[in-house]
Scaffold this motif. Sequence first.
Motif, PDB file in Angstrom:
ATOM      1  N   UNK A   1       0.851  -1.186   0.000  1.00  0.00           N
ATOM      2  CA  UNK A   1       0.000   0.000   0.000  1.00  0.00           C
ATOM      3  C   UNK A   1       0.890   1.242   0.000  1.00  0.00           C
ATOM      4  N   UNK A   2       0.606   2.157  -0.892  1.00  0.00           N
ATOM      5  CA  UNK A   2       1.380   3.388  -1.012  1.00  0.00           C
ATOM      6  C   UNK A   2       0.912   4.399   0.045  1.00  0.00           C
ATOM      7  N   UNK A   3       1.884   5.033   0.685  1.00  0.00           N
ATOM      8  CA  UNK A   3       1.586   6.047   1.697  1.00  0.00           C
ATOM      9  C   UNK A   3       1.311   7.378   1.015  1.00  0.00           C
ATOM     10  N   UNK A   4       0.245   8.046   1.441  1.00  0.00           N
ATOM     11  CA  UNK A   4      -0.079   9.382   0.922  1.00  0.00           C
ATOM     12  C   UNK A   4       0.748  10.397   1.709  1.00  0.00           C
ATOM     13  N   UNK A   5       1.603  11.110   1.029  1.00  0.00           N
ATOM     14  CA  UNK A   5       2.472  12.076   1.714  1.00  0.00           C
ATOM     15  C   UNK A   5       1.981  13.515   1.553  1.00  0.00           C
ATOM     16  N   UNK A   6       0.712  13.689   1.211  1.00  0.00           N
ATOM     17  CA  UNK A   6       0.167  15.027   0.997  1.00  0.00           C
ATOM     18  C   UNK A   6       0.301  15.901   2.239  1.00  0.00           C
ATOM     19  N   UNK A   7      -0.149  15.409   3.391  1.00  0.00           N
ATOM     20  CA  UNK A   7      -0.070  16.217   4.614  1.00  0.00           C
ATOM     21  C   UNK A   7       1.374  16.450   5.031  1.00  0.00           C
ATOM     22  N   UNK A   8       2.178  15.407   4.924  1.00  0.00           N
ATOM     23  CA  UNK A   8       3.590  15.543   5.268  1.00  0.00           C
ATOM     24  C   UNK A   8       4.237  16.635   4.428  1.00  0.00           C
ATOM     25  N   UNK A   9       4.011  16.595   3.123  1.00  0.00           N
ATOM     26  CA  UNK A   9       4.606  17.588   2.218  1.00  0.00           C
ATOM     27  C   UNK A   9       4.019  18.978   2.435  1.00  0.00           C
ATOM     28  N   UNK A  10       2.724  19.040   2.688  1.00  0.00           N
ATOM     29  CA  UNK A  10       2.077  20.330   2.934  1.00  0.00           C
ATOM     30  C   UNK A  10       2.689  21.017   4.150  1.00  0.00           C
ATOM     31  N   UNK A  11       2.759  20.289   5.263  1.00  0.00           N
ATOM     32  CA  UNK A  11       3.280  20.901   6.481  1.00  0.00           C
ATOM     33  C   UNK A  11       4.778  21.151   6.401  1.00  0.00           C
ATOM     34  N   UNK A  12       5.497  20.305   5.701  1.00  0.00           N
ATOM     35  CA  UNK A  12       6.922  20.547   5.501  1.00  0.00           C
ATOM     36  C   UNK A  12       7.129  21.811   4.666  1.00  0.00           C
ATOM     37  N   UNK A  13       6.332  21.977   3.609  1.00  0.00           N
ATOM     38  CA  UNK A  13       6.415  23.184   2.788  1.00  0.00           C
ATOM     39  C   UNK A  13       6.066  24.437   3.574  1.00  0.00           C
ATOM     40  N   UNK A  14       5.011  24.344   4.395  1.00  0.00           N
ATOM     41  CA  UNK A  14       4.635  25.487   5.241  1.00  0.00           C
ATOM     42  C   UNK A  14       5.744  25.811   6.239  1.00  0.00           C
ATOM     43  N   UNK A  15       6.339  24.782   6.818  1.00  0.00           N
ATOM     44  CA  UNK A  15       7.428  24.998   7.762  1.00  0.00           C
ATOM     45  C   UNK A  15       8.590  25.723   7.097  1.00  0.00           C
ATOM     46  N   UNK A  16       8.968  25.264   5.904  1.00  0.00           N
ATOM     47  CA  UNK A  16      10.062  25.909   5.171  1.00  0.00           C
ATOM     48  C   UNK A  16       9.729  27.355   4.823  1.00  0.00           C
ATOM     49  N   UNK A  17       8.509  27.584   4.358  1.00  0.00           N
ATOM     50  CA  UNK A  17       8.092  28.938   3.980  1.00  0.00           C
ATOM     51  C   UNK A  17       8.106  29.876   5.188  1.00  0.00           C
ATOM     52  N   UNK A  18       7.552  29.400   6.293  1.00  0.00           N
ATOM     53  CA  UNK A  18       7.528  30.226   7.500  1.00  0.00           C
ATOM     54  C   UNK A  18       8.935  30.491   8.024  1.00  0.00           C
ATOM     55  N   UNK A  19       9.808  29.498   7.939  1.00  0.00           N
ATOM     56  CA  UNK A  19      11.194  29.696   8.378  1.00  0.00           C
ATOM     57  C   UNK A  19      11.886  30.766   7.530  1.00  0.00           C
ATOM     58  N   UNK A  20      11.604  30.769   6.230  1.00  0.00           N
ATOM     59  CA  UNK A  20      12.183  31.809   5.359  1.00  0.00           C
ATOM     60  C   UNK A  20      11.676  33.189   5.741  1.00  0.00           C
ATOM     61  N   UNK A  21      10.379  33.307   6.051  1.00  0.00           N
ATOM     62  CA  UNK A  21       9.830  34.608   6.442  1.00  0.00           C
ATOM     63  C   UNK A  21      10.358  35.044   7.801  1.00  0.00           C
ATOM     64  N   UNK A  22      10.574  34.086   8.698  1.00  0.00           N
ATOM     65  CA  UNK A  22      11.165  34.431   9.998  1.00  0.00           C
ATOM     66  C   UNK A  22      12.573  34.977   9.812  1.00  0.00           C
TER      67      UNK A  22
END
Length: 119
Positions: A1-22
């Motif tokens: 069964x393939x794991x859906x990484x949508x939430x993982x990628x979404x929150x990782x992307x948000x984390x990276x974006x917020x870190x850049x703005x910080x």
Amino acid sequence: MKTDSTLENLFLGLSDELACWALAGEGLQHLAGQLLSSQPGSHEALMEVQQLDALVQHIEQMAVLCGRLSLSAAANGGMLDIAMVREAAEASTLSGLHQRFHGAAREVATATPGECELW
């Protein structure tokens, strides 16, 4: 069964974006500190610089929170349940986040007199 990484990628992307703005906010803090040291400002200006510091700290902590949610989703096959979200929120050092997660009203942030740390 393939794991859906949508939430993982979404929150990782948000984390990276917020870190850049910080990081960008830290540059503004440095600039504000230089301006205030060369031309001492009013009490109100000092309070605004304090608010900038608080904003950067909150953005940094939101990045950490998103990172925790990404890791939780990755460890749980791409899924998050409310207990994982609660655990991530309760581990946050954001003032009041824990209380707001449990339904408390958000207090309006107001500047308070005090010392201003210049960078």
